[in-house]
Design a protein around this motif. Structure first.
Motif, PDB file in Angstrom:
ATOM      1  N   MET A   1       0.855  -1.263   0.079  1.00 39.36           N
ATOM      2  CA  MET A   1      -0.072  -0.240   0.215  1.00 39.36           C
ATOM      3  C   MET A   1       1.020   1.177   0.094  1.00 39.36           C
ATOM      4  O   MET A   1       1.751   1.112   0.959  1.00 39.36           O
ATOM      5  CB  MET A   1      -0.988   0.175   1.400  1.00 39.36           C
ATOM      6  N   ALA A   2       0.780   2.034  -1.051  1.00 40.91           N
ATOM      7  CA  ALA A   2       1.045   3.160  -0.860  1.00 40.91           C
ATOM      8  C   ALA A   2       1.238   3.957  -0.072  1.00 40.91           C
ATOM      9  O   ALA A   2       0.489   3.914   1.094  1.00 40.91           O
ATOM     10  CB  ALA A   2       0.782   4.390  -1.774  1.00 40.91           C
ATOM     11  N   THR A   3       2.271   5.175   0.650  1.00 35.92           N
ATOM     12  CA  THR A   3       2.227   6.019   1.336  1.00 35.92           C
ATOM     13  C   THR A   3       1.225   6.866   1.562  1.00 35.92           C
ATOM     14  O   THR A   3       1.076   7.423   0.204  1.00 35.92           O
ATOM     15  CB  THR A   3       3.611   6.200   1.884  1.00 35.92           C
ATOM     16  N   PRO A   4       0.401   6.804   2.549  1.00 37.67           N
ATOM     17  CA  PRO A   4      -0.850   8.631   2.358  1.00 37.67           C
ATOM     18  C   PRO A   4       0.026   9.907   2.253  1.00 37.67           C
ATOM     19  O   PRO A   4       0.671   9.655   2.645  1.00 37.67           O
ATOM     20  CB  PRO A   4      -1.404   8.608   3.938  1.00 37.67           C
ATOM     21  N   THR A   5      -0.738  10.692   1.417  1.00 36.25           N
ATOM     22  CA  THR A   5      -0.483  11.966   1.336  1.00 36.25           C
ATOM     23  C   THR A   5      -1.225  12.893   2.076  1.00 36.25           C
ATOM     24  O   THR A   5      -1.802  12.489   3.240  1.00 36.25           O
ATOM     25  CB  THR A   5      -0.172  11.740  -0.032  1.00 36.25           C
ATOM     26  N   ILE A   6      -0.465  14.058   2.649  1.00 38.19           N
ATOM     27  CA  ILE A   6      -1.125  14.879   3.594  1.00 38.19           C
ATOM     28  C   ILE A   6      -2.673  15.712   3.111  1.00 38.19           C
ATOM     29  O   ILE A   6      -3.620  15.727   3.517  1.00 38.19           O
ATOM     30  CB  ILE A   6      -0.521  16.488   3.596  1.00 38.19           C
ATOM     31  N   ARG A   7      -2.924  15.014   1.491  1.00 32.47           N
ATOM     32  CA  ARG A   7      -4.064  15.370   1.093  1.00 32.47           C
ATOM     33  C   ARG A   7      -4.875  14.829   1.685  1.00 32.47           C
ATOM     34  O   ARG A   7      -6.536  14.432   2.049  1.00 32.47           O
ATOM     35  CB  ARG A   7      -3.998  15.621  -0.303  1.00 32.47           C
ATOM     36  N   GLU A   8      -4.472  13.411   1.074  1.00 34.93           N
ATOM     37  CA  GLU A   8      -5.299  12.064   2.267  1.00 34.93           C
ATOM     38  C   GLU A   8      -5.784  12.053   3.157  1.00 34.93           C
ATOM     39  O   GLU A   8      -6.965  11.677   3.584  1.00 34.93           O
ATOM     40  CB  GLU A   8      -4.997  10.746   1.490  1.00 34.93           C
ATOM     41  N   LEU A   9      -4.380  12.806   3.742  1.00 36.60           N
ATOM     42  CA  LEU A   9      -5.072  12.551   5.497  1.00 36.60           C
ATOM     43  C   LEU A   9      -5.884  13.231   5.499  1.00 36.60           C
ATOM     44  O   LEU A   9      -7.164  13.345   6.645  1.00 36.60           O
ATOM     45  CB  LEU A   9      -3.968  13.426   6.399  1.00 36.60           C
ATOM     46  N   ALA A  85      -0.373   7.376  10.968  1.00 40.94           N
ATOM     47  CA  ALA A  85       0.740   8.225  11.427  1.00 40.94           C
ATOM     48  C   ALA A  85       2.400   8.070  11.372  1.00 40.94           C
ATOM     49  O   ALA A  85       3.000   8.972  10.853  1.00 40.94           O
ATOM     50  CB  ALA A  85       0.563   9.295  12.918  1.00 40.94           C
ATOM     51  N   CYS A  86       2.677   7.052  11.689  1.00 39.65           N
ATOM     52  CA  CYS A  86       3.582   6.969  11.062  1.00 39.65           C
ATOM     53  C   CYS A  86       4.244   6.651  10.233  1.00 39.65           C
ATOM     54  O   CYS A  86       5.425   7.231   9.709  1.00 39.65           O
ATOM     55  CB  CYS A  86       4.670   5.045  12.206  1.00 39.65           C
ATOM     56  N   GLN A  87       3.261   6.627   9.307  1.00 39.02           N
ATOM     57  CA  GLN A  87       3.125   6.603   7.233  1.00 39.02           C
ATOM     58  C   GLN A  87       4.153   7.462   6.878  1.00 39.02           C
ATOM     59  O   GLN A  87       4.689   8.154   5.872  1.00 39.02           O
ATOM     60  CB  GLN A  87       2.741   6.232   7.159  1.00 39.02           C
ATOM     61  N   LEU A  88       3.352   9.189   8.009  1.00 41.03           N
ATOM     62  CA  LEU A  88       3.942  10.520   7.699  1.00 41.03           C
ATOM     63  C   LEU A  88       4.909  11.619   8.473  1.00 41.03           C
ATOM     64  O   LEU A  88       5.372  12.098   8.107  1.00 41.03           O
ATOM     65  CB  LEU A  88       2.409  10.762   7.463  1.00 41.03           C
ATOM     66  N   LEU A 170      -9.754  23.868   9.218  1.00 43.31           N
ATOM     67  CA  LEU A 170      -8.140  22.602   9.330  1.00 43.31           C
ATOM     68  C   LEU A 170      -7.408  23.755   8.103  1.00 43.31           C
ATOM     69  O   LEU A 170      -5.776  23.147   8.409  1.00 43.31           O
ATOM     70  CB  LEU A 170      -9.024  21.842   8.597  1.00 43.31           C
ATOM     71  N   SER A 171      -7.926  24.299   7.251  1.00 46.80           N
ATOM     72  CA  SER A 171      -6.707  24.751   5.870  1.00 46.80           C
ATOM     73  C   SER A 171      -5.649  25.496   6.932  1.00 46.80           C
ATOM     74  O   SER A 171      -4.395  25.606   6.482  1.00 46.80           O
ATOM     75  CB  SER A 171      -7.274  25.610   4.888  1.00 46.80           C
ATOM     76  N   HIS A 172      -5.752  25.945   7.945  1.00 42.91           N
ATOM     77  CA  HIS A 172      -4.777  26.973   8.785  1.00 42.91           C
ATOM     78  C   HIS A 172      -3.624  26.168   9.185  1.00 42.91           C
ATOM     79  O   HIS A 172      -2.944  26.458   9.504  1.00 42.91           O
ATOM     80  CB  HIS A 172      -5.866  27.446  10.140  1.00 42.91           C
ATOM     81  N   PHE A 173      -3.928  24.919   9.662  1.00 36.69           N
ATOM     82  CA  PHE A 173      -3.006  23.391  10.258  1.00 36.69           C
ATOM     83  C   PHE A 173      -2.327  22.702   9.185  1.00 36.69           C
ATOM     84  O   PHE A 173      -1.249  22.149   9.447  1.00 36.69           O
ATOM     85  CB  PHE A 173      -3.764  22.491  11.225  1.00 36.69           C
ATOM     86  N   LYS A 174      -2.807  23.223   7.512  1.00 39.21           N
ATOM     87  CA  LYS A 174      -1.618  22.665   6.923  1.00 39.21           C
ATOM     88  C   LYS A 174      -0.587  22.496   6.795  1.00 39.21           C
ATOM     89  O   LYS A 174       0.023  22.030   6.845  1.00 39.21           O
ATOM     90  CB  LYS A 174      -2.282  22.085   5.594  1.00 39.21           C
TER      91      LYS A 174
END
Length: 187
Positions: A1-9, A85-88, A170-174
């Motif tokens: 399985m691919a590592t998730p991205t911030i966008r996917e999170l 979270a360990c993936q990111l 949520l966008s503030h915390f990106k």
């Protein structure tokens, strides 16, 4: 399985963040934003702000009913969130996430008045999570280099349940997510 991205999170919060946070009067997203805001207001490190935002991510990753604790089911959300979270993110993010439940057990054991500050849903989940720590567990917890961060996170977690609180979106915390994520998994 691919590592998730911030966008996917972030998509997880967009898809599931409007679900109720246990028996509390806030949603999962409101709770996460309040915890992260409290961390930010206390000038916590970017890693700890991210941990505060994501500490209950595990609730967004399972398909159990919202009232699972009332049915005697511990969803082990701290472990689900930790593994995701360990993936990111580095340990400074993931360890407080993993330890925020045991931090509640720790505080119940070492602070006589702490238990009385817990909401009813937190009392129910405490029973499912093992109740207050014993002396051996206290010693083991205190030896962990992330113990104090987990305690700070726990206190924000306990406070982040006010339906009247206004937070940044949520966008503030990106920016924090992107700053502390492993660079290969930002987008």
């Amino acid at each position: 399985m691919a590592t998730p991205t911030i966008r996917e999170l972030l998509d997880l919060f967009e898809r599931h963040g409007n679900s109720q946070y246990g028996g509390e009067n806030v949603t999962q997203l409101e709770h996460a934003l309040q915890a992260a805001t409290l961390a930010e207001e206390e000038n916590a490190s970017p890693e700890l702000i991210v941990a505060a935002l994501l500490h209950d991510l595990g609730h967004l990753l399972h398909n159990l009913p919202e009232n699972a604790p009332d049915q005697g089911i511990d969803d082990h959300h701290e472990n689900l969130g930790y593994r995701f979270a360990c993936q990111l993110f580095p340990q400074a993010v993931t360890e407080p996430i993993r330890m925020h439940v045991v931090a509640k057990r720790y505080l119940c054991a070492i602070e006589p008045d702490y238990f009385s500050t817990l909401s009813q849903p937190s009392v129910v989940s405490l029973g499912l999570q093992g109740g207050p720590m014993n002396e051996h567990e206290i010693s083991d917890f205190e030896l962990n280099p992330f113990a104090q961060d987990a305690v700070r996170l726990r206190r924000w977690d306990d406070t982040a349940k006010d339906p009247t609180v206004k937070t940044s979106p949520l966008s503030h915390f990106k920016k924090y997510l992107s700053e502390v994520a492993f660079k290969r998994s930002v987008e």
